[in-house]
Design an enzyme around this catalytic site. Structure first.
Site, PDB file in Angstrom:
ATOM      1  N   LYS A   1       0.843  -1.194   0.000  1.00 38.51           N
ATOM      2  CA  LYS A   1       0.000   0.000   0.000  1.00 38.51           C
ATOM      3  C   LYS A   1       0.881   1.248   0.000  1.00 38.51           C
ATOM      4  CE  LYS A   1      -3.999  -1.686   2.651  1.00 38.51           C
ATOM      5  NZ  LYS A   1      -5.057  -1.462   1.654  1.00 38.51           N
TER       6      LYS A   1
ATOM      7  N   ARG B   1     -10.473 -11.193   1.711  1.00 37.20           N
ATOM      8  CA  ARG B   1     -11.371 -12.180   1.094  1.00 37.20           C
ATOM      9  C   ARG B   1     -10.756 -13.582   1.118  1.00 37.20           C
ATOM     10  NH1 ARG B   1     -11.798  -8.905  -4.373  1.00 37.20           N
ATOM     11  NH2 ARG B   1     -11.350  -7.208  -2.930  1.00 37.20           N
TER      12      ARG B   1
HETATM   13  N1  BES Z   1      -8.218  -3.580   4.210  1.00 37.86           N
HETATM   14  C1  BES Z   1      -8.405  -3.158   2.872  1.00 37.86           C
HETATM   15  C2  BES Z   1      -9.710  -2.413   2.659  1.00 37.86           C
HETATM   16  C3  BES Z   1      -9.868  -1.081   3.349  1.00 37.86           C
HETATM   17  C4  BES Z   1      -9.648   0.091   2.646  1.00 37.86           C
HETATM   18  C5  BES Z   1     -10.295  -1.023   4.657  1.00 37.86           C
HETATM   19  C6  BES Z   1      -9.834   1.311   3.298  1.00 37.86           C
HETATM   20  C7  BES Z   1     -10.451   0.185   5.290  1.00 37.86           C
HETATM   21  C8  BES Z   1     -10.238   1.358   4.618  1.00 37.86           C
HETATM   22  C9  BES Z   1      -8.395  -4.361   1.933  1.00 37.86           C
HETATM   23  O1  BES Z   1      -7.635  -5.441   2.338  1.00 37.86           O
HETATM   24  C10 BES Z   1      -7.865  -3.896   0.620  1.00 37.86           C
HETATM   25  O2  BES Z   1      -6.762  -3.469   0.593  1.00 37.86           O
HETATM   26  N2  BES Z   1      -8.678  -3.980  -0.410  1.00 37.86           N
HETATM   27  C11 BES Z   1      -8.302  -3.547  -1.715  1.00 37.86           C
HETATM   28  C12 BES Z   1      -8.853  -4.522  -2.725  1.00 37.86           C
HETATM   29  C13 BES Z   1      -8.306  -4.328  -4.114  1.00 37.86           C
HETATM   30  C14 BES Z   1      -6.843  -4.681  -4.150  1.00 37.86           C
HETATM   31  C15 BES Z   1      -9.102  -5.202  -5.060  1.00 37.86           C
HETATM   32  C16 BES Z   1      -8.899  -2.155  -1.942  1.00 37.86           C
HETATM   33  O3  BES Z   1     -10.017  -1.903  -1.467  1.00 37.86           O
HETATM   34  O4  BES Z   1      -8.249  -1.325  -2.555  1.00 37.86           O
HETATM   35 ZN    ZN Z   2      -5.589  -5.294   1.786  1.00 39.97          ZN
END
Ligand code: BES
Ligand code: ZN
Ligand code: ZN
Length: 499
Positions: free
Chosen positions: A277, A351
């Site tokens: 990230k 997921r």
């Molecule tokens: N934990 C994150 C989702 C999230 C984003 C929670 C903002 C709280 C605040 C999750 O694991 C994630 O990173 N999801 C990705 C999915 C994508 C790679 C398909 C996302 O939402 O960008």
């Molecule tokens: Zn994530």
């Protein structure tokens, strides 16, 4: 803050502080009249949720446009937040919406209790402000009556529920260095012992050997190994061991109304893994465990409220880190149900953990499976920061959860699935890809990914709640502080009570 109901009249009660609501700008009301001139002089306009703290006279006044549970919850919270300094005792009268008397008192208590929270475990100097004991007098705004015994029960219910919510906030706010998967397991064990809930913790070796290849892969890059935490509450007190049939020889107790299982995403930290990230998105990812912690909060509250429901909570705890042992984009993982998953992005890890936990959950054969997770940024984009998403195949179940959210005052909305989104999860070399091929509709496609791990017969028993938005908000809102909110606990409890 401790709340108590008293049969004394509001004027007879002697306290350091008094909270008064100005309803629909009625300055002539017997509780407001004597302050009317002062309020106007101070520029108070009586707008919805406007508040004023009169330090010398020990009054907090909050104005509301409507007298209903929703506005009472907000007004009560506004009052608590307006108080500066410490007060040993405070008083407030009853404000009852004639059509929803019990709900009014419950909502007022929730607003008072939930707004009275600060996370100060890591502050060397604690802020000194708040009310220690608050008395709710039987005197009612327009002389409506409530049964005193009923009032005591409602206050007790609000207290137990809000304690669970605050526990969730504490745990979610705890930094990732301390709040590891093992810490979650230890915390769950301790709480389970206190409230007579069964608790079994499975380690990384067990997770791997149980065929949970997706869950295992997510945790393997971290030196804090994953844990699967299974809690169970039985209304007859028989919980203690999970997975095994009750061995009691006593007569079988009456069948509980339903068997419910809640699965929670417990990423104690989500760096994104090798699909790292960016800096600003990583901050606050200690809150990626909020789903699991909420499930823990619900089961504690259910046990303390002695709900007539068999409830299990399965927490998938892992840390998504970067190391020589991390899982990679291009890896193909095998979930507990045999399905293979092509990893295209290691940041779509929640997921993967949930897929295996959902397989495990279905083996317990519950009547309902609710999963709760900070799953997608897309859900935040779709609904905004303060609203969580409700997804699933059963319109009826979705609508019942939506109604429960309304009742609790937590904001939620349903998001639809469709067959076009499902097609986006196709993988050329495995059964499914962990991310969709389009960035649109990400909350729903994540829900559809999970749906692939729900057996045909269980489709209508399952709901997915995406709390990525409201579980952790940087700025305080309504009765929530900056940081973890504990959202979901009260909606799920309200839904459970309605089963
Ligand atoms: N934990 C994150 C989702 C999230 C984003 C929670 C903002 C709280 C605040 C999750 O694991 C994630 O990173 N999801 C990705 C999915 C994508 C790679 C398909 C996302 O939402 O960008
Ligand atoms: Zn994530
Ligand atoms: Zn995550």
């Amino acid at each position: 803050m401790k709340i108590a109901f008293t049969e004394e009249t509001i004027s007879a009660l002697k306290t350091d502080l008094e909270i008064i609501f100005l309803v629909k700008k009625d300055y002539e009301h017997r509780w407001i009249k004597k302050y009317a001139t002062a309020l106007t002089q101070l520029g108070f306009k009586g707008e919805d949720l406007e508040q004023i703290f009169l330090n010398e006279s020990g009054k907090v006044i909050v104005s509301i446009d409507e007298l209903n549970p929703e506005s009472l919850r907000l007004a009560a919270a506004a009052a608590v937040k307006a108080v500066k300094g410490t007060f040993k005792s405070a008083k407030i009268g009853l404000y009852l919406d004639g059509k929803q008397k019990e709900e009014s008192l419950l909502a007022m208590c929730e607003g008072l209790l939930l707004a009275d929270y600060r996370f100060e475990n890591y502050k060397s100097k604690k802020e000194e402000t708040g009310i220690q004991e608050l008395f709710i007098s039987r005197s009612e705004y327009s002389n409506k009556k409530i049964d005193p015994q009923g009032a005591h029960t409602i206050i007790e219910e609000a207290t137990l529920t809000c304690e669970a919510v605050k526990k969730v906030r504490d745990i979610v706010n705890t930094p990732p260095e301390e709040a590891t998967p093992e810490y979650l397991a230890e915390t769950a064990r301790t709480l389970a012992d206190t409230y007579r809930i069964g608790c079994t913790v499975y380690d990384e070796k067990w997770i791997k050997e149980a065929g949970m290849g997706a869950f295992y892969a997510v945790g393997k890059g971290s030196s804090n190994p994953p844990r699967l935490i299974h809690l169970s509450y039985r209304p007859d007190g028989s919980a203690g061991t999970t997975n095994t049939a009750a061995t009691s020889t006593e007569a079988a107790p009456a069948k509980p109304r339903a068997r419910v299982l809640i699965v929670g995403k417990g990423l104690t930290y989500d760096t994104g893994g090798l699909s790292l990230k960016p800096t600003t998105s990583m901050t606050s990812m200690k809150s990626d465990k909020a789903g699991a912690v909420t499930a823990l909060g619900v089961i504690i509250a259910a046990a303390r409220l002695k709900l007539d429901i068999e409830l299990d909570a399965v927490l998938g705890a892992a840390e998504n880190m970067v190391s020589g042992n991390s899982y990679r984009p291009d890896d193909i993982l095998k979930a507990k149900n045999g399905k293979t998953i092509e990893v295209k992005n290691t940041d779509a890890e929640g997921r993967l953990v949930l897929a295996d936990c959902l397989c495990y959950a279905q083996e317990q054969e519950p009547d309902y499976i609710i999963d709760i997770a900070t799953l997608t940024g897309s859900c935040v984009v779709a609904l905004g920061e303060h609203v969580f998403g409700i997804m699933g195949h059963s319109d009826e179940l979705k609508s019942r959860m939506y109604s429960a959210s309304k009742k609790s005052g937590e904001q939620a909305h349903t998001l639809p699935f469709n067959r076009h989104l499902k097609k986006l999860l196709k993988s050329e070399i495995a059964d499914i890809s962990n991310i969709p091929s389009s960035r649109y509709g990400g909350a729903s496609s994540a829900g559809l990914f999970l749906s692939e791990f729900i057996e045909e017969d269980n489709r209508d028993k399952w709901l997915h709640l995406d709390i990525a938005g409201p579980s952790f908000v940087e700025k305080e809102w309504d009765w929530n502080p900056a940081g973890a909110s504990g959202v979901g606990v009260r909606t799920i409890l309200s839904w459970l009570k309605g089963l």
